[in-house]
Design an enzyme around this catalytic site. Structure first.
Site, PDB file in Angstrom:
ATOM      1  N   HIS A 241       1.129  -1.211   0.047  1.00 57.88           N
ATOM      2  CA  HIS A 241      -0.064   0.081   0.039  1.00 57.88           C
ATOM      3  C   HIS A 241       1.094   1.317  -0.003  1.00 57.88           C
ATOM      4  O   HIS A 241       1.703   1.602   1.021  1.00 57.88           O
ATOM      5  CB  HIS A 241      -1.043  -0.045   1.333  1.00 57.88           C
ATOM      6  CG  HIS A 241      -1.867  -1.146   1.418  1.00 57.88           C
ATOM      7  ND1 HIS A 241      -2.947  -1.198   0.391  1.00 57.88           N
ATOM      8  CD2 HIS A 241      -1.955  -2.287   2.205  1.00 57.88           C
ATOM      9  CE1 HIS A 241      -3.524  -2.418   0.734  1.00 57.88           C
ATOM     10  NE2 HIS A 241      -2.977  -2.854   1.709  1.00 57.88           N
ATOM     11  N   GLU A 270      -1.600  -6.635  -2.022  1.00 61.74           N
ATOM     12  CA  GLU A 270      -2.672  -5.878  -1.624  1.00 61.74           C
ATOM     13  C   GLU A 270      -2.503  -4.480  -2.572  1.00 61.74           C
ATOM     14  O   GLU A 270      -2.517  -3.296  -1.805  1.00 61.74           O
ATOM     15  CB  GLU A 270      -2.868  -5.582  -0.247  1.00 61.74           C
ATOM     16  CG  GLU A 270      -3.249  -6.812   0.450  1.00 61.74           C
ATOM     17  CD  GLU A 270      -3.629  -6.780   1.908  1.00 61.74           C
ATOM     18  OE1 GLU A 270      -3.677  -5.464   2.182  1.00 61.74           O
ATOM     19  OE2 GLU A 270      -3.778  -7.500   2.566  1.00 61.74           O
TER      20      GLU A 270
HETATM   21  C1  XIL Z   1      -9.105  -3.532   4.413  1.00 65.06           C
HETATM   22  C2  XIL Z   1     -10.422  -3.554   3.484  1.00 65.06           C
HETATM   23  O1  XIL Z   1     -10.134  -2.895   2.175  1.00 65.06           O
HETATM   24  C3  XIL Z   1     -11.513  -2.689   4.106  1.00 65.06           C
HETATM   25  O2  XIL Z   1     -12.588  -2.799   3.243  1.00 65.06           O
HETATM   26  C4  XIL Z   1     -11.663  -2.799   5.556  1.00 65.06           C
HETATM   27  O3  XIL Z   1     -12.358  -1.757   6.147  1.00 65.06           O
HETATM   28  C5  XIL Z   1     -10.361  -2.902   6.390  1.00 65.06           C
HETATM   29  O4  XIL Z   1      -9.429  -3.689   5.752  1.00 65.06           O
HETATM   30  N1  XIL Z   1      -4.321  -4.787   4.989  1.00 65.06           N
HETATM   31  C6  XIL Z   1      -5.040  -5.796   4.915  1.00 65.06           C
HETATM   32  C7  XIL Z   1      -6.381  -5.708   4.474  1.00 65.06           C
HETATM   33  O5  XIL Z   1      -4.441  -7.210   5.252  1.00 65.06           O
HETATM   34  O6  XIL Z   1      -7.270  -6.822   4.724  1.00 65.06           O
HETATM   35  C8  XIL Z   1      -6.910  -4.352   4.681  1.00 65.06           C
HETATM   36  O7  XIL Z   1      -8.254  -4.334   4.070  1.00 65.06           O
HETATM   37  C9  XIL Z   1      -6.203  -3.190   4.249  1.00 65.06           C
HETATM   38  C10 XIL Z   1      -4.776  -3.407   4.892  1.00 65.06           C
END
Ligand code: XIL
Length: 464
Positions: A241, A270
């Site tokens: 991210h 992600e």
């Molecule tokens: C996030 C989701 O995208 C949201 O919808 C939720 O409210 C919170 O979680 N790290 C992770 C993911 O491993 O599961 C998270 O996803 C984002 C950060």
């Protein structure tokens, strides 16, 4: 299945097939050379997947599912398999939304990454209030139940998510799970392995992209220790991210390679990058290139389809805009994938692509197809299986398996092999009768000592 037979290379003479050329029908299990026009096709050229997170609540949106179906072949449930979703009350499991996503994925021929079995966040209320042995047992039961329920349908599980602290300590994050004892992570991995022995088991985290960060080192040392002590771990997920405060590091490739060198697969799990235009596009390109440069980087998943689907929608971090149009970032990712990278085996097909039904079953000239699937992998070798399927009635078949130097086939089972003079091409014939009716299949297997080259063998089938 018979015991694998060990071969001394070159001992067996090359044999010429006795099949008339006119009866040969050949199916190659190698990817087409043409540039991929979708993310999944372009990633598949180098044996990788390209995935997205999917929200069950959006499956009724045709634009969303249209893009998802076209572009992606690996699906992660954005929230639906987390602890609060799957065990809302202690001992009471709820899989309906997770199932909606898994069913959609499987119906569309896609694989699934499971996310996530144990995590300090998004715990159900009842679990947040537990501690000590009670919490440890509840966590292990959760891992066992959920991984057992989805057994056979999951390519890889994020067994443990985000267990390391941010900042300069390189230590574990404080959490109720951590307070049950430092061995909670390995206990979770062992429970997951027992519940679903065929899923790859991953540790997943964020801010572990920059090799010089303490958190990256902390996770690296844990994985190294797990590998040394035989704790069952197969992969490390990098959430990725990114934003201006946390940009794509220039040493990303180094990080991915160093983890891969521990003997685990690595995956971008992600991905989203806040920004727009060419700066965003360039950063996406950098991430794709870092993965493609590492043979054990097996795939990339973006965390949502359109910007408006993102958990960070205001940062417009994804590849499609709110209307579903491709952004500059999309094009740079597609081009980077098409530019290619180090070849790597594709994931175990837990949901193999259906073979098309022959138009003239039982009739026409004898023909068959050969399909390769990946088996177990070790540091120095991997197993492969070739499935021979008769598309008409056949009285026999022969199949070639071509490995690339310096690979060597060191064992085979369920067939009679002969070799060409190079030792790279094995011709496999049935050990008994090769007769198959249209639609029937059989398989044989072999072990490849890869000597650093993980490329899949190419396979053909010829029928008489
Ligand atoms: C996030 C989701 O995208 C949201 O919808 C939720 O409210 C919170 O979680 N790290 C992770 C993911 O491993 O599961 C998270 O996803 C984002 C950060």
């Amino acid at each position: 299945m018979t015991t694998p037979r060990l071969h001394r290379r070159g001992r067996l003479a090359a044999a010429v097939g006795g099949l008339a050329a006119a009866t040969l029908a050949v199916a190659l299990a190698v990817p087409a050379a043409a540039a991929g026009s979708t993310l999944q096709a372009a990633a598949a050229e180098s044996g990788r997947y390209f995935g997205t997170a999917i929200a069950a609540s959006r499956l009724s949106d045709g634009t969303y599912t249209g893009i998802a179906n076209r572009e992606f072949n690996m699906i992660t449930a954005e929230n639906e398999m987390k602890m609060d979703a799957t065990e809302p009350n202690r001992g009471q499991f709820s899989y309906s939304n997770g199932d909606r996503i898994v069913n959609w994925a499987r119906q569309n021929g896609k694989q699934v990454r499971g996310h996530a079995l144990a995590w300090h966040s998004q715990q159900p209320g009842w679990m947040q209030n537990l501690s000590g042995t009670d919490l440890r047992n509840a966590m292990l039961n959760h891992v066992t139940q959920v991984a057992t329920y989805y057994r056979g349908k999951i390519y890889a599980w994020d067994v443990v998510n985000e267990a390391y602290a941010d900042g300069s300590s390189g230590a574990r994050r404080d959490s109720n799970l951590q307070r049950t004892g430092n061995d909670w992570i390995e206990a979770a991995f062992r429970a997951a392995r027992a519940a679903d022995p065929n899923a790859k088991l991953c540790y997943n985290d964020y801010n572990t992209d920059n090799w010089s960060h303490a958190k990256t080192q902390g996770v690296y040392n844990m994985v190294k220790d797990f590998k040394a002590r035989g704790v069952p771990i197969d992969c490390v997920g990098f959430q990725a991210h990114f934003n201006s405060g946390n940009p794509v590091p220039s040493n990303y490739h180094t990080t991915l390679q160093n983890f891969a060198d521990l003997g685990v697969d690595v995956q971008i799990t992600e991905l989203d990058i806040e920004g727009s235009g060419s700066s965003q596009a360039q950063q996406y390109q950098g991430v794709v290139q870092a993965c493609l440069a590492v043979s054990r980087c097996t795939g990339i998943t973006v965390w949502g389809v359109r910007d408006t689907d993102s958990w960070r929608a205001s940062g417009t971090p994804l590849l499609f805009d709110g209307s579903g149009n491709k952004k500059a970032a999309y094009t740079s990712v597609l081009n980077a994938l098409n530019a290619g990278g180090t070849t790597t085996p594709t994931p175990n097909p837990t949901n193999p692509t259906p073979t098309p039904t022959p138009t003239n079953p039982g009739g026409g000239s004898p023909s068959c197809t050969a399909t390769y699937s990946e088996g177990q992998k070790w540091g120095d070798r991997f197993n492969g299986t070739v499935t021979i399927r008769a598309t008409t009635n056949i009285s026999s078949w022969q199949s070639t398996v071509t490995v690339r130097s310096p690979q060597k086939i060191i064992a085979t089972w369920n067939g009679s092999p002969t070799w060409d003079s190079s030792g790279n091409v094995m011709t496999m014939r049935p050990s008994g009768s090769g007769a198959l009716a249209a639609g029937q299949s059989t398989s044989f297997g072999f072990t490849v000592q890869h000597n650093g080259n993980w490329t899949w063998p190419s396979v053909t089938c010829a029928a008489s």
